[in-house]
Design a protein around this motif. Sequence first.
Motif, PDB file in Angstrom:
ATOM      1  N   ILE A 335       3.576  14.442   0.271  1.00 28.53           N
ATOM      2  CA  ILE A 335       4.448  13.602   1.098  1.00 28.53           C
ATOM      3  C   ILE A 335       4.308  12.119   0.726  1.00 28.53           C
ATOM      4  CG2 ILE A 335       4.489  15.223   3.025  1.00 28.53           C
ATOM      5  CD1 ILE A 335       2.309  13.530   4.379  1.00 28.53           C
ATOM      6  N   ALA A 336       3.623  11.854  -0.388  1.00 31.70           N
ATOM      7  CA  ALA A 336       3.465  10.485  -0.906  1.00 31.70           C
ATOM      8  C   ALA A 336       2.883   9.536   0.125  1.00 31.70           C
ATOM      9  CB  ALA A 336       4.807   9.964  -1.420  1.00 31.70           C
ATOM     10  N   CYS A 337       1.852  10.017   0.848  1.00 31.60           N
ATOM     11  CA  CYS A 337       1.184   9.150   1.822  1.00 31.60           C
ATOM     12  C   CYS A 337       0.186   8.216   1.145  1.00 31.60           C
ATOM     13  CB  CYS A 337       0.477   9.993   2.878  1.00 31.60           C
ATOM     14  SG  CYS A 337      -0.906  10.984   2.250  1.00 31.60           S
ATOM     15  N   HIS A 338      -0.183   8.551  -0.095  1.00 32.37           N
ATOM     16  CA  HIS A 338      -1.088   7.742  -0.921  1.00 32.37           C
ATOM     17  C   HIS A 338      -2.523   7.684  -0.394  1.00 32.37           C
ATOM     18  CE1 HIS A 338       2.256   6.240  -3.411  1.00 32.37           C
ATOM     19  NE2 HIS A 338       2.938   6.174  -2.285  1.00 32.37           N
ATOM     20  N   SER A 339      -2.870   8.540   0.581  1.00 34.79           N
ATOM     21  CA  SER A 339      -4.244   8.557   1.090  1.00 34.79           C
ATOM     22  C   SER A 339      -5.233   8.890  -0.009  1.00 34.79           C
ATOM     23  CB  SER A 339      -4.373   9.580   2.229  1.00 34.79           C
ATOM     24  OG  SER A 339      -3.570   9.218   3.323  1.00 34.79           O
ATOM     25  N   CYS A 340      -4.836   9.780  -0.910  1.00 36.22           N
ATOM     26  CA  CYS A 340      -5.720  10.229  -1.991  1.00 36.22           C
ATOM     27  C   CYS A 340      -6.056   9.111  -2.969  1.00 36.22           C
ATOM     28  CB  CYS A 340      -5.058  11.375  -2.737  1.00 36.22           C
ATOM     29  SG  CYS A 340      -3.378  10.981  -3.326  1.00 36.22           S
ATOM     30  N   GLU A 341      -5.103   8.222  -3.206  1.00 37.23           N
ATOM     31  CA  GLU A 341      -5.278   7.195  -4.240  1.00 37.23           C
ATOM     32  C   GLU A 341      -6.429   6.243  -3.942  1.00 37.23           C
ATOM     33  OE1 GLU A 341      -0.781   6.773  -6.079  1.00 37.23           O
ATOM     34  OE2 GLU A 341      -1.496   5.282  -4.644  1.00 37.23           O
ATOM     35  N   LYS A 342      -6.748   6.059  -2.675  1.00 33.15           N
ATOM     36  CA  LYS A 342      -7.819   5.144  -2.297  1.00 33.15           C
ATOM     37  C   LYS A 342      -9.176   5.621  -2.802  1.00 33.15           C
ATOM     38  CE  LYS A 342      -5.336   4.169   2.012  1.00 33.15           C
ATOM     39  NZ  LYS A 342      -5.387   4.296   3.495  1.00 33.15           N
ATOM     40  N   TYR A 343      -9.274   6.917  -3.106  1.00 33.49           N
ATOM     41  CA  TYR A 343     -10.564   7.506  -3.464  1.00 33.49           C
ATOM     42  C   TYR A 343     -10.628   7.940  -4.925  1.00 33.49           C
ATOM     43  CZ  TYR A 343     -10.853   7.559   1.596  1.00 33.49           C
ATOM     44  OH  TYR A 343     -10.852   7.177   2.917  1.00 33.49           O
ATOM     45  N   CYS A 344      -9.622   7.599  -5.710  1.00 32.14           N
ATOM     46  CA  CYS A 344      -9.577   8.036  -7.102  1.00 32.14           C
ATOM     47  C   CYS A 344     -10.290   7.046  -8.019  1.00 32.14           C
ATOM     48  CB  CYS A 344      -8.128   8.205  -7.563  1.00 32.14           C
ATOM     49  SG  CYS A 344      -7.997   8.679  -9.308  1.00 32.14           S
ATOM     50  N   PRO A 345     -11.420   7.437  -8.631  1.00 28.58           N
ATOM     51  CA  PRO A 345     -12.124   6.526  -9.541  1.00 28.58           C
ATOM     52  C   PRO A 345     -11.326   6.183 -10.789  1.00 28.58           C
ATOM     53  CG  PRO A 345     -13.547   8.342  -8.859  1.00 28.58           C
ATOM     54  CD  PRO A 345     -12.154   8.691  -8.456  1.00 28.58           C
ATOM     55  N   GLN A 346     -10.335   7.029 -11.121  1.00 28.91           N
ATOM     56  CA  GLN A 346      -9.537   6.801 -12.321  1.00 28.91           C
ATOM     57  C   GLN A 346      -8.311   5.931 -12.056  1.00 28.91           C
ATOM     58  OE1 GLN A 346     -11.215   8.019 -14.871  1.00 28.91           O
ATOM     59  NE2 GLN A 346     -12.589   8.965 -13.371  1.00 28.91           N
ATOM     60  N   ASN A 347      -8.123   5.523 -10.799  1.00 30.33           N
ATOM     61  CA  ASN A 347      -6.989   4.659 -10.416  1.00 30.33           C
ATOM     62  C   ASN A 347      -5.640   5.287 -10.770  1.00 30.33           C
ATOM     63  OD1 ASN A 347      -8.788   2.518  -9.559  1.00 30.33           O
ATOM     64  ND2 ASN A 347      -9.108   2.072 -11.726  1.00 30.33           N
ATOM     65  N   LEU A 348      -5.534   6.594 -10.559  1.00 29.70           N
ATOM     66  CA  LEU A 348      -4.293   7.303 -10.888  1.00 29.70           C
ATOM     67  C   LEU A 348      -3.251   7.135  -9.791  1.00 29.70           C
ATOM     68  CD1 LEU A 348      -5.798  10.681 -12.180  1.00 29.70           C
ATOM     69  CD2 LEU A 348      -4.997   8.750 -13.555  1.00 29.70           C
ATOM     70  N   LYS A 349      -1.994   7.105 -10.198  1.00 28.81           N
ATOM     71  CA  LYS A 349      -0.879   7.116  -9.247  1.00 28.81           C
ATOM     72  C   LYS A 349      -0.592   8.593  -8.943  1.00 28.81           C
ATOM     73  CE  LYS A 349       1.100   2.777 -10.945  1.00 28.81           C
ATOM     74  NZ  LYS A 349       0.651   2.010  -9.763  1.00 28.81           N
ATOM     75  N   ILE A 350      -1.376   9.135  -8.033  1.00 25.80           N
ATOM     76  CA  ILE A 350      -1.414  10.587  -7.820  1.00 25.80           C
ATOM     77  C   ILE A 350      -0.074  11.166  -7.380  1.00 25.80           C
ATOM     78  CG2 ILE A 350      -2.497  12.428  -6.453  1.00 25.80           C
ATOM     79  CD1 ILE A 350      -5.098  10.822  -6.588  1.00 25.80           C
ATOM     80  N   PRO A 351       0.625  10.597  -6.389  1.00 29.30           N
ATOM     81  CA  PRO A 351       1.911  11.190  -6.002  1.00 29.30           C
ATOM     82  C   PRO A 351       2.915  11.268  -7.152  1.00 29.30           C
ATOM     83  CG  PRO A 351       1.161   9.688  -4.303  1.00 29.30           C
ATOM     84  CD  PRO A 351       0.245   9.493  -5.478  1.00 29.30           C
ATOM     85  N   GLU A 352       2.910  10.260  -8.019  1.00 33.63           N
ATOM     86  CA  GLU A 352       3.836  10.285  -9.157  1.00 33.63           C
ATOM     87  C   GLU A 352       3.478  11.411 -10.121  1.00 33.63           C
ATOM     88  OE1 GLU A 352       4.213   6.498 -11.061  1.00 33.63           O
ATOM     89  OE2 GLU A 352       4.434   5.410  -9.150  1.00 33.63           O
ATOM     90  N   TRP A 353       2.190  11.618 -10.349  1.00 36.53           N
ATOM     91  CA  TRP A 353       1.779  12.699 -11.247  1.00 36.53           C
ATOM     92  C   TRP A 353       2.026  14.065 -10.622  1.00 36.53           C
ATOM     93  CZ3 TRP A 353       1.517  12.258 -16.109  1.00 36.53           C
ATOM     94  CH2 TRP A 353       1.099  11.068 -16.721  1.00 36.53           C
ATOM     95  N   LEU A 354       1.873  14.156  -9.297  1.00 38.14           N
ATOM     96  CA  LEU A 354       2.176  15.429  -8.641  1.00 38.14           C
ATOM     97  C   LEU A 354       3.664  15.764  -8.756  1.00 38.14           C
ATOM     98  CD1 LEU A 354      -0.042  15.280  -5.424  1.00 38.14           C
ATOM     99  CD2 LEU A 354      -0.302  16.812  -7.383  1.00 38.14           C
ATOM    100  N   GLN A 355       4.498  14.735  -8.722  1.00 36.52           N
ATOM    101  CA  GLN A 355       5.935  14.964  -8.932  1.00 36.52           C
ATOM    102  C   GLN A 355       6.183  15.519 -10.329  1.00 36.52           C
ATOM    103  OE1 GLN A 355       8.391  11.550  -8.187  1.00 36.52           O
ATOM    104  NE2 GLN A 355      10.246  12.528  -8.937  1.00 36.52           N
ATOM    105  N   THR A 356       5.445  14.999 -11.316  1.00 40.73           N
ATOM    106  CA  THR A 356       5.554  15.500 -12.692  1.00 40.73           C
ATOM    107  C   THR A 356       5.111  16.969 -12.758  1.00 40.73           C
ATOM    108  OG1 THR A 356       5.149  13.308 -13.590  1.00 40.73           O
ATOM    109  CG2 THR A 356       4.809  15.179 -15.077  1.00 40.73           C
TER     110      THR A 356
END
Length: 363
Positions: A335-356
């Motif tokens: 749902i692109a809430c971006h909660s996950c991104e705060k905890y990613c050591p790799q600084n990934l744009k997680i919602p965008e990659w999940l869309q991929t």
Amino acid sequence: MNKIGFGFLRLPKKGEEVDLPLICSLVDAFMDGGGTFFDTCYTYLNGESERAIKECVVRRKPRNSFQLCEKLPGYLFKSYEDCQTYFDAELERCGVEWFDVLMLHYLNEKNYAIAEKYEEFRFLREKKAEGLVKRIGFSFHGPATVLDDILTDHPEVDVVLIQLNYLDWDSEGIQSRACYETCLRHGKKVMAMEPVKGGTLAAIPEEAEALLRAKHPDWTPSDWALRFVQSLPGVEVCLSGMNAIEQVYANVRSFEPLTDAEVSLLMEAGKIICSKTAVGCSGCGYCEPHCPKKIPIPRHFKLLNEITRYPADDWKLKISYRQMSLSGGKASDCIACHSCEKYCPQNLKIPEWLQTVAERFEG
């Protein structure tokens, strides 16, 4: 030469539980091979990491036969008093009376501000003065400029734990080389995490592996990755998450540092790997507990990398994706809430990659 430390983040499991008998066997093999350094954290595996340390190391080995590094999750603190509360809990969880190394976990610009607000570095200094820890430091995920600021403000720290591997050496996001050189410039010893980047550098594209095998037919890709990090001056411990006896035996072997020619060859292999890798996920799993849709993010990213490297296996990997989605959320559930991104050591744009991932596997 061997600088391997045993990281207790990626432990073997039997079902949903950590496999304590197997971990005991791994610890025995590690220490029989000369290993002494163990690393854990309050938040690793929801406390199961510390329980494994207590059951498999502390209760089975003399305290003077091993070194234990623990980390305080300062980003969870709401007061200075929380430092003592969590520290006491960590001593109890691990079953020890003191730590060889006590670190603040996961410092970046945001978490450093929290550490300063609640005087967490003062707490480290106090515990060292009291003899409850021998050395102090912090683990770091962020740009080298922030690391430089922290070390300028806190020259009292003894050691810094940074992500260090040949794939991230010149990465703009991870800045392994810049962070490493910043530590050396401040006269700090370096501990390395993610030397094999969560297994990414253990299974590399065929073209890259062939390049390395031509030089040393008997070296595995993991051998190359671990030797690169351990060959760097100033690195005193290279943490490896080991979950099989064969890995332990391979990791504790002595070796000579890489030559300049071997490092150059490894960097060429790194360029090939980057060209065949879609998303730079290390599989740490820090993001998963914070996903409201329970999406198994690292596993989805692993499949995306596999299908990028081996497009001919498209049909097999899509079956794996469907099976995986039965027990966890689909990538399209994001749902692109971006909660996950705060905890990613790799600084990934997680919602965008999940869309991929959704586009590639769900069509």
